[in-house]
Design a protein around this motif. Structure first.
Motif, PDB file in Angstrom:
ATOM      1  N   ARG A  97       2.652 -56.636  16.207  1.00 21.21           N
ATOM      2  CA  ARG A  97       1.958 -55.435  16.670  1.00 21.21           C
ATOM      3  C   ARG A  97       1.935 -54.440  15.526  1.00 21.21           C
ATOM      4  O   ARG A  97       2.745 -53.535  15.431  1.00 21.21           O
ATOM      5  CB  ARG A  97       2.654 -54.850  17.907  1.00 21.21           C
ATOM      6  N   SER A  98       0.996 -54.631  14.618  1.00 24.26           N
ATOM      7  CA  SER A  98       0.923 -53.790  13.429  1.00 24.26           C
ATOM      8  C   SER A  98      -0.520 -53.741  12.958  1.00 24.26           C
ATOM      9  O   SER A  98      -1.386 -54.469  13.452  1.00 24.26           O
ATOM     10  CB  SER A  98       1.821 -54.354  12.317  1.00 24.26           C
ATOM     11  N   GLY A  99      -0.767 -52.879  11.965  1.00 20.87           N
ATOM     12  CA  GLY A  99      -2.094 -52.809  11.389  1.00 20.87           C
ATOM     13  C   GLY A  99      -2.510 -54.124  10.759  1.00 20.87           C
ATOM     14  O   GLY A  99      -3.676 -54.530  10.819  1.00 20.87           O
ATOM     15  N   MET A 100      -1.544 -54.818  10.147  1.00 17.65           N
ATOM     16  CA  MET A 100      -1.846 -56.101   9.521  1.00 17.65           C
ATOM     17  C   MET A 100      -2.314 -57.110  10.561  1.00 17.65           C
ATOM     18  O   MET A 100      -3.288 -57.845  10.357  1.00 17.65           O
ATOM     19  CB  MET A 100      -0.606 -56.624   8.796  1.00 17.65           C
ATOM     20  N   SER A 101      -1.594 -57.167  11.665  1.00 15.41           N
ATOM     21  CA  SER A 101      -1.964 -58.096  12.733  1.00 15.41           C
ATOM     22  C   SER A 101      -3.332 -57.748  13.311  1.00 15.41           C
ATOM     23  O   SER A 101      -4.124 -58.624  13.639  1.00 15.41           O
ATOM     24  CB  SER A 101      -0.892 -58.066  13.832  1.00 15.41           C
ATOM     25  N   ASP A 160      -5.717 -48.854   4.609  1.00 12.40           N
ATOM     26  CA  ASP A 160      -4.752 -47.759   4.699  1.00 12.40           C
ATOM     27  C   ASP A 160      -4.546 -47.423   6.172  1.00 12.40           C
ATOM     28  O   ASP A 160      -5.474 -46.949   6.839  1.00 12.40           O
ATOM     29  CB  ASP A 160      -5.272 -46.525   3.947  1.00 12.40           C
ATOM     30  N   ASP A 161      -3.358 -47.706   6.670  1.00 12.64           N
ATOM     31  CA  ASP A 161      -3.053 -47.514   8.083  1.00 12.64           C
ATOM     32  C   ASP A 161      -2.482 -46.114   8.305  1.00 12.64           C
ATOM     33  O   ASP A 161      -1.368 -45.810   7.862  1.00 12.64           O
ATOM     34  CB  ASP A 161      -2.038 -48.582   8.528  1.00 12.64           C
ATOM     35  N   TYR A 267      -0.020 -45.961   5.409  1.00 12.62           N
ATOM     36  CA  TYR A 267       0.724 -47.116   4.893  1.00 12.62           C
ATOM     37  C   TYR A 267      -0.291 -48.063   4.264  1.00 12.62           C
ATOM     38  O   TYR A 267      -1.157 -48.585   4.950  1.00 12.62           O
ATOM     39  CB  TYR A 267       1.482 -47.816   6.010  1.00 12.62           C
ATOM     40  N   PRO A 268      -0.200 -48.292   2.936  1.00 15.35           N
ATOM     41  CA  PRO A 268      -1.212 -49.107   2.259  1.00 15.35           C
ATOM     42  C   PRO A 268      -0.923 -50.606   2.405  1.00 15.35           C
ATOM     43  O   PRO A 268       0.105 -51.098   1.951  1.00 15.35           O
ATOM     44  CB  PRO A 268      -1.089 -48.668   0.798  1.00 15.35           C
ATOM     45  N   HIS A 269      -1.834 -51.316   3.043  1.00 12.52           N
ATOM     46  CA  HIS A 269      -1.700 -52.767   3.193  1.00 12.52           C
ATOM     47  C   HIS A 269      -2.509 -53.467   2.105  1.00 12.52           C
ATOM     48  O   HIS A 269      -3.692 -53.169   1.913  1.00 12.52           O
ATOM     49  CB  HIS A 269      -2.219 -53.224   4.556  1.00 12.52           C
ATOM     50  N   ILE A 296     -10.142 -46.259   0.996  1.00 14.31           N
ATOM     51  CA  ILE A 296      -8.830 -46.467   0.414  1.00 14.31           C
ATOM     52  C   ILE A 296      -8.487 -45.231  -0.411  1.00 14.31           C
ATOM     53  O   ILE A 296      -9.267 -44.803  -1.269  1.00 14.31           O
ATOM     54  CB  ILE A 296      -8.802 -47.726  -0.477  1.00 14.31           C
ATOM     55  N   GLY A 297      -7.316 -44.657  -0.146  1.00 10.71           N
ATOM     56  CA  GLY A 297      -6.917 -43.466  -0.891  1.00 10.71           C
ATOM     57  C   GLY A 297      -7.797 -42.271  -0.594  1.00 10.71           C
ATOM     58  O   GLY A 297      -8.171 -41.514  -1.504  1.00 10.71           O
ATOM     59  N   ALA A 298      -8.152 -42.067   0.682  1.00 13.21           N
ATOM     60  CA  ALA A 298      -9.049 -40.980   1.051  1.00 13.21           C
ATOM     61  C   ALA A 298      -8.402 -39.625   0.754  1.00 13.21           C
ATOM     62  O   ALA A 298      -7.172 -39.467   0.761  1.00 13.21           O
ATOM     63  CB  ALA A 298      -9.397 -41.090   2.535  1.00 13.21           C
ATOM     64  N   ALA A 299      -9.227 -38.632   0.522  1.00 10.11           N
ATOM     65  CA  ALA A 299      -8.751 -37.276   0.279  1.00 10.11           C
ATOM     66  C   ALA A 299      -7.956 -36.788   1.480  1.00 10.11           C
ATOM     67  O   ALA A 299      -8.313 -37.019   2.614  1.00 10.11           O
ATOM     68  CB  ALA A 299      -9.933 -36.345   0.012  1.00 10.11           C
ATOM     69  N   GLY A 300      -6.854 -36.104   1.200  1.00  8.03           N
ATOM     70  CA  GLY A 300      -6.015 -35.574   2.273  1.00  8.03           C
ATOM     71  C   GLY A 300      -4.998 -36.555   2.797  1.00  8.03           C
ATOM     72  O   GLY A 300      -4.265 -36.241   3.739  1.00  8.03           O
TER      73      GLY A 300
END
Length: 307
Positions: A97-101, A160-161, A267-269, A296-300
Motif C-alpha cells: 500500500r504505497s505510491g510504488m504499488s 514524486d509522491d 518522496y521521490p520514487h 518531477i521536482g515541482a516548484a514548492g
C-alpha cells in the motif's frame, strides 16, 4: 529422470517406429534404443513390445504415457518461469500500500496482458544485489544519487509522491485546511517500522533535520489499519501518508488528511533496473512510467538535496 529419454519414449509411442523417432530427433536408431532401454531399466518395466510392424506400448507403457506427457508440460512451464519474455516480470516494491504499488497497479490496468510477480525486499542494497543477479527485473526506490549505483545498473526518477499529514479529530491541527511544514516542529510524527540504515530512514532523517521535526519510528509496523487506530485515539500523534494509497478508515475514526505546504514534502520514487535486462515487459513498464507526465521536482516541493 532423464527427460530426453522421456521425450524419446513419447515420440516412439506416437510413431510406433524407432527409426522414425531417430529421424525426427536427429539421432541414430541405436541412440533411441539405448534411451528407451535406460528408461525401462529405471522404471523396472517393459514399455514396448517389438513386433514386425514396429513398437507397441505395453500395459505399463500405456499407464506411463499420460504421466510422461505431464512431465514434458512441467518442463515447459519450468523453462517459461525463468526465461525473459516468457516468465512474469519481477518487480520489487517497498510496501503493497504505497505510491510504488499504485504505479504498478496503473501499469497492470493499462497492460493487463503483462504478467507481474510482485516482491518486497527490505532496503536498497538487497534490492540492487537482486537486480545484479537477475533475481528481480526492477525495483522502485529512493535513490540518493547515481553514484550509489554499481556499473551496469540504471535508474530513472519516475514519481514524486506528495506526503500529507494524517491526524485524528482531537489533534491540535485537526481543523487546519493546510499546514506549513515548519509548523510541524514540536508535534510528534509517528512512522513505525523505520529501520536505521535503509533509504526511507535516510529520507525522514534529512526531513527531520532540515525542519526541526520530531519523527518517531519506535515500535513494529503492524500495518496501516493499526496506524490509523492509534492516530484516531490520540490527541498528539500524527503521521505522514503518501497521496497515492487510498485509505479507508472505520466509521467513528474521523481522521483528517491535511495537505502540507510551504514546502510540500515529496518522496521521490525511482525505477532501478539492470542495463542489459532484455525482458520485453521491462521496456513496456519504463515507457508507461515515462508517459505518465507527472511533474518531477515541482516548484514548492521538498526532497533531500541528494535526490
Amino acid at each position: 529422470m532423464d527427460l530426453e529419454a522421456v521425450r524419446t519414449f513419447i515420440a516412439a509411442a506416437e510413431t510406433g517406429r524407432f527409426q522414425d523417432v531417430a529421424t525426427g530427433l536427429a539421432v541414430t536408431q541405436q541412440a533411441v534404443s539405448k534411451r528407451i532401454a535406460a528408461l525401462e531399466k529405471e522404471l523396472a518395466v517393459r514399455l514396448f513390445i517389438r513386433t514386425a510392424r514396429g513398437a507397441q506400448l505395453t500395459i505399463d507403457g500405456q499407464a506411463f504415457l499420460p504421466h510422461a506427457t505431464a512431465l514434458m508440460h512441467a518442463e515447459q512451464k519450468a523453462l517459461a518461469s525463468v526465461r525473459p519474455g516468457r516468465r512474469a516480470l519481477r518487480v520489487d516494491v517497498l510496501a503493497r500500500r504505497s505510491g510504488m504499488s499504485a504505479l504498478l497497479r496503473g501499469f497492470h490496468e493499462a497492460r493487463p496482458e503483462v504478467e507481474l510477480d510482485i516482491v518486497g525486499l527490505v532496503g536498497i542494497e538487497p534490492a540492487i544485489a537482486a537486480i545484479q543477479t537477475g533475481e528481480i527485473d526492477a525495483t522502485f526506490r529512493y535513490v540518493a544519487g547515481a553514484q550509489d549505483l554499481p556499473a551496469g545498473v540504471e535508474s530513472a526518477r519516475v514519481f514524486d509522491d506528495r506526503l500529507d499529514l494524517l491526524v485524528g479529530p482531537r489533534h491540535p491541527l485537526a481543523g487546519a485546511r493546510t499546514v506549513r511544514l515548519p509548523q510541524l516542529a514540536g508535534h510528534r510524527i509517528w512512522i513505525p517500522g523505520v529501520v536505521p540504515g535503509v533509504e526511507w530512514s535516510d529520507y525522514y532523517e534529512e526531513l527531520a533535520s532540515e525542519f526541526g521535526l520530531t519523527i518517531d519510528g519506535i515500535g513494529p509496523h503492524f500495518g496501516t489499519d493499526h496506524l490509523m487506530d492509534v492516530i484516531a485515539d490520540s490527541s498528539d500523534v500524527a503521521s505522514f501518508v503518501g497521496e497515492k494509497p487510498r485509505l479507508a478508515w472505520p466509521d467513528g475514526h474521523d481522521l483528517r488528511r491535511i495537505p502540507v505546504v510551504d514546502p510540500t514534502p515529496v518522496y521521490p520514487h525511482s525505477l532501478v533496473w539492470r542495463s542489459d535486462n532484455a525482458h520485453p515487459a521491462l521496456a513496456l513498464l519504463r515507457r508507461h512510467l515515462a508517459g505518465l507526465g507527472r511533474p518531477i521536482g515541482a516548484a514548492g516541493s521538498w526532497t533531500p538535496a541528494a535526490a
